[in-house]
Design a protein around this motif. Sequence first.
Motif, PDB file in Angstrom:
ATOM      1  N   PHE A 125      50.740  38.082  46.302  1.00 51.40           N
ATOM      2  CA  PHE A 125      49.689  38.908  45.699  1.00 51.40           C
ATOM      3  C   PHE A 125      49.656  38.724  44.183  1.00 51.40           C
ATOM      4  N   SER A 126      50.832  38.654  43.576  1.00 53.89           N
ATOM      5  CA  SER A 126      50.897  38.454  42.120  1.00 53.89           C
ATOM      6  C   SER A 126      50.274  37.124  41.713  1.00 53.89           C
ATOM      7  N   ALA A 127      50.565  36.079  42.489  1.00 55.35           N
ATOM      8  CA  ALA A 127      49.981  34.760  42.186  1.00 55.35           C
ATOM      9  C   ALA A 127      48.468  34.787  42.360  1.00 55.35           C
ATOM     10  N   LEU A 128      47.994  35.468  43.409  1.00 56.84           N
ATOM     11  CA  LEU A 128      46.556  35.565  43.657  1.00 56.84           C
ATOM     12  C   LEU A 128      45.850  36.289  42.523  1.00 56.84           C
ATOM     13  N   GLU A 129      46.428  37.403  42.075  1.00 53.64           N
ATOM     14  CA  GLU A 129      45.785  38.185  41.022  1.00 53.64           C
ATOM     15  C   GLU A 129      45.872  37.498  39.668  1.00 53.64           C
ATOM     16  N   GLU A 130      46.926  36.731  39.464  1.00 54.96           N
ATOM     17  CA  GLU A 130      46.998  35.936  38.227  1.00 54.96           C
ATOM     18  C   GLU A 130      45.872  34.896  38.212  1.00 54.96           C
ATOM     19  N   ALA A 131      45.634  34.263  39.365  1.00 51.45           N
ATOM     20  CA  ALA A 131      44.536  33.300  39.470  1.00 51.45           C
ATOM     21  C   ALA A 131      43.199  33.995  39.254  1.00 51.45           C
ATOM     22  N   ARG A 132      43.037  35.185  39.808  1.00 51.59           N
ATOM     23  CA  ARG A 132      41.786  35.917  39.656  1.00 51.59           C
ATOM     24  C   ARG A 132      41.529  36.261  38.191  1.00 51.59           C
ATOM     25  N   GLY A 133      42.570  36.698  37.501  1.00 47.05           N
ATOM     26  CA  GLY A 133      42.418  37.025  36.087  1.00 47.05           C
ATOM     27  C   GLY A 133      42.083  35.817  35.240  1.00 47.05           C
ATOM     28  N   SER A 134      42.660  34.667  35.603  1.00 46.10           N
ATOM     29  CA  SER A 134      42.378  33.432  34.874  1.00 46.10           C
ATOM     30  C   SER A 134      40.917  33.020  35.048  1.00 46.10           C
ATOM     31  N   VAL A 135      40.425  33.074  36.282  1.00 46.57           N
ATOM     32  CA  VAL A 135      39.030  32.718  36.554  1.00 46.57           C
ATOM     33  C   VAL A 135      38.086  33.710  35.884  1.00 46.57           C
ATOM     34  N   MET A 136      38.429  34.982  35.930  1.00 48.71           N
ATOM     35  CA  MET A 136      37.618  36.014  35.267  1.00 48.71           C
ATOM     36  C   MET A 136      37.420  35.677  33.787  1.00 48.71           C
ATOM     37  N   ALA A 137      38.503  35.314  33.119  1.00 46.56           N
ATOM     38  CA  ALA A 137      38.423  35.004  31.692  1.00 46.56           C
ATOM     39  C   ALA A 137      37.613  33.746  31.440  1.00 46.56           C
ATOM     40  N   ASP A 138      37.823  32.724  32.262  1.00 48.52           N
ATOM     41  CA  ASP A 138      37.128  31.450  32.043  1.00 48.52           C
ATOM     42  C   ASP A 138      35.635  31.544  32.311  1.00 48.52           C
ATOM     43  N   LEU A 139      35.220  32.430  33.221  1.00 50.66           N
ATOM     44  CA  LEU A 139      33.802  32.561  33.553  1.00 50.66           C
ATOM     45  C   LEU A 139      33.100  33.649  32.745  1.00 50.66           C
ATOM     46  N   GLY A 140      33.844  34.408  31.958  1.00 54.37           N
ATOM     47  CA  GLY A 140      33.225  35.449  31.144  1.00 54.37           C
ATOM     48  C   GLY A 140      32.931  36.726  31.909  1.00 54.37           C
ATOM     49  N   ALA A 141      33.592  36.941  33.049  1.00 54.40           N
ATOM     50  CA  ALA A 141      33.434  38.193  33.792  1.00 54.40           C
ATOM     51  C   ALA A 141      34.165  39.314  33.070  1.00 54.40           C
ATOM     52  N   LYS A 142      33.853  40.546  33.413  1.00 57.67           N
ATOM     53  CA  LYS A 142      34.427  41.696  32.712  1.00 57.67           C
ATOM     54  C   LYS A 142      35.599  42.321  33.454  1.00 57.67           C
ATOM     55  N   ARG A 143      35.611  42.174  34.781  1.00 60.19           N
ATOM     56  CA  ARG A 143      36.647  42.819  35.577  1.00 60.19           C
ATOM     57  C   ARG A 143      37.165  41.856  36.638  1.00 60.19           C
ATOM     58  N   PRO A 144      38.465  41.954  36.981  1.00 58.18           N
ATOM     59  CA  PRO A 144      39.010  41.056  38.003  1.00 58.18           C
ATOM     60  C   PRO A 144      38.312  41.183  39.347  1.00 58.18           C
ATOM     61  N   ASP A 145      37.889  42.397  39.717  1.00 55.53           N
ATOM     62  CA  ASP A 145      37.276  42.562  41.041  1.00 55.53           C
ATOM     63  C   ASP A 145      35.845  42.027  41.096  1.00 55.53           C
ATOM     64  N   GLU A 146      35.356  41.467  39.984  1.00 53.19           N
ATOM     65  CA  GLU A 146      34.067  40.772  40.021  1.00 53.19           C
ATOM     66  C   GLU A 146      34.216  39.344  40.546  1.00 53.19           C
ATOM     67  N   ILE A 147      35.461  38.895  40.699  1.00 53.41           N
ATOM     68  CA  ILE A 147      35.755  37.548  41.191  1.00 53.41           C
ATOM     69  C   ILE A 147      36.185  37.641  42.646  1.00 53.41           C
ATOM     70  N   VAL A 148      35.392  37.041  43.526  1.00 57.98           N
ATOM     71  CA  VAL A 148      35.673  37.046  44.964  1.00 57.98           C
ATOM     72  C   VAL A 148      35.988  35.615  45.383  1.00 57.98           C
ATOM     73  N   PHE A 149      37.202  35.385  45.867  1.00 55.26           N
ATOM     74  CA  PHE A 149      37.567  34.046  46.316  1.00 55.26           C
ATOM     75  C   PHE A 149      36.954  33.779  47.691  1.00 55.26           C
ATOM     76  N   THR A 150      36.364  32.596  47.845  1.00 55.36           N
ATOM     77  CA  THR A 150      35.686  32.204  49.082  1.00 55.36           C
ATOM     78  C   THR A 150      36.191  30.835  49.533  1.00 55.36           C
ATOM     79  N   SER A 151      35.618  30.338  50.626  1.00 54.89           N
ATOM     80  CA  SER A 151      35.983  29.009  51.135  1.00 54.89           C
ATOM     81  C   SER A 151      35.211  27.903  50.438  1.00 54.89           C
ATOM     82  N   GLY A 152      34.337  28.243  49.516  1.00 54.48           N
ATOM     83  CA  GLY A 152      33.549  27.247  48.806  1.00 54.48           C
ATOM     84  C   GLY A 152      32.212  27.818  48.383  1.00 54.48           C
ATOM     85  N   ALA A 153      31.389  26.973  47.781  1.00 57.09           N
ATOM     86  CA  ALA A 153      30.110  27.449  47.245  1.00 57.09           C
ATOM     87  C   ALA A 153      29.087  27.733  48.327  1.00 57.09           C
TER      88      ALA A 153
END
Length: 401
Positions: free
Chosen positions: A51-79
């Motif tokens: 879970f810690s690794a997953l949330e670290e990845a989520r926070g990294s993507v949030m910052a790189d995409l300019g999102a405001k909150r971690p829960d705005e990033i939903v991991f999926t199987s692809g585009a």
Amino acid sequence: MDRLVYLDWAATAPLCAEAACAMKPFQVAGIENLELGGNANSLHRIGRAAFSALEEARGSVMADLGAKRPDEIVFTSGATEADNAALFGIVSACAARKRQKGAKDFKPHVITSSIEHDAVLAAVRVLERCGCEVTVLAPDRQGFVEARALEAALRENTVLVSIHMVNNEIGSVQPVSELAALAHGADAFFHTDAVQALGKEYVDVGELGVDAASFSGHKVGGPKGSGVLYLRTGTPFDPLIVGGGQESGRRSGTQNVCGAVGFAAACKAACAAQEDEAARLRGMRDHLYERLGAYERVYPSVEVEPGSRDFAPHVVNVCVDGFESETLILRLDRKGIAVSGGSACSSHSLDPSHVLKALGIASDRALGSLRISLGRSTVPEDVETFLAAFKESTEEAFSWS
């Protein structure tokens, strides 16, 4: 050929070193190596590590995409999943809201363009069969969706507009910020497929003003089967995949922690290099258009001025009269050159590209389209090797002098 010349980066990018390194600890077999291979939803120490690794990845993507909150990033199987989820999820939730307010006969209206990726167009066709009203906007000859066209199409019952950021076949960069503002002015939500933009164009979902955006891992050197759906806080959404309520209830199913970590690493590397990389690729793009456009029977699908930022830096698209795409692709393949005829998702289709047809290019000419796409390891020598192979592959039919 001494080495493969890979010029199909818009189809997929090779796994980058950063992603491979980040994923390595998650790919060791055996129970004794389960520390990072656990279920991120389990409460014990192994689950908490995942879970810690997953949330670290989520926070990294949030910052790189300019999102405001971690829960705005939903991991999926692809585009593809992200596109489908955005369209079905937002339209369903908006329609339910309207009906709860007493508009029992409410029919949601969706707007998209005729040059979207099939993941969006196919989803829109399903929505139409389910009773939604749909407007498909035609682009101009250069592949741009005009703001005035969107403005004229907006209605009181419009709930969602979905226009991609960068076209995957011709590279046209859409005015997403302007289009999103128009949608919001009509109380509609805005989704963009930003797959071909990430790592090639500056992407900040906050500055773009979009409510939802789709991204793919393998287009930027991450693993296949990884993607992200950005959902701005407050955007109505009914989940497409239900079950255990993972991803804040937006995408059920045990998370692919390894894929999320790989996506995050590739995304960070692509975003960090974006500005310099875009300038480097733009030079090779312009050189290709200049050299290919000099041939009498080769026609650029769009007019790209040298240095233009209206088109993505990594995509070149031409039509070669007298050839079908498949013939040229296979001839070049035998010479160690990998290119495509357009979208990889429709590479086995015998029909001309729907994107080129939407631009008004005749079917016979569109059947000879060639897409050359550049990436992180593309160098000028690769471009020259391709140009020489292209001449050899066509000179018998064209009698090049």
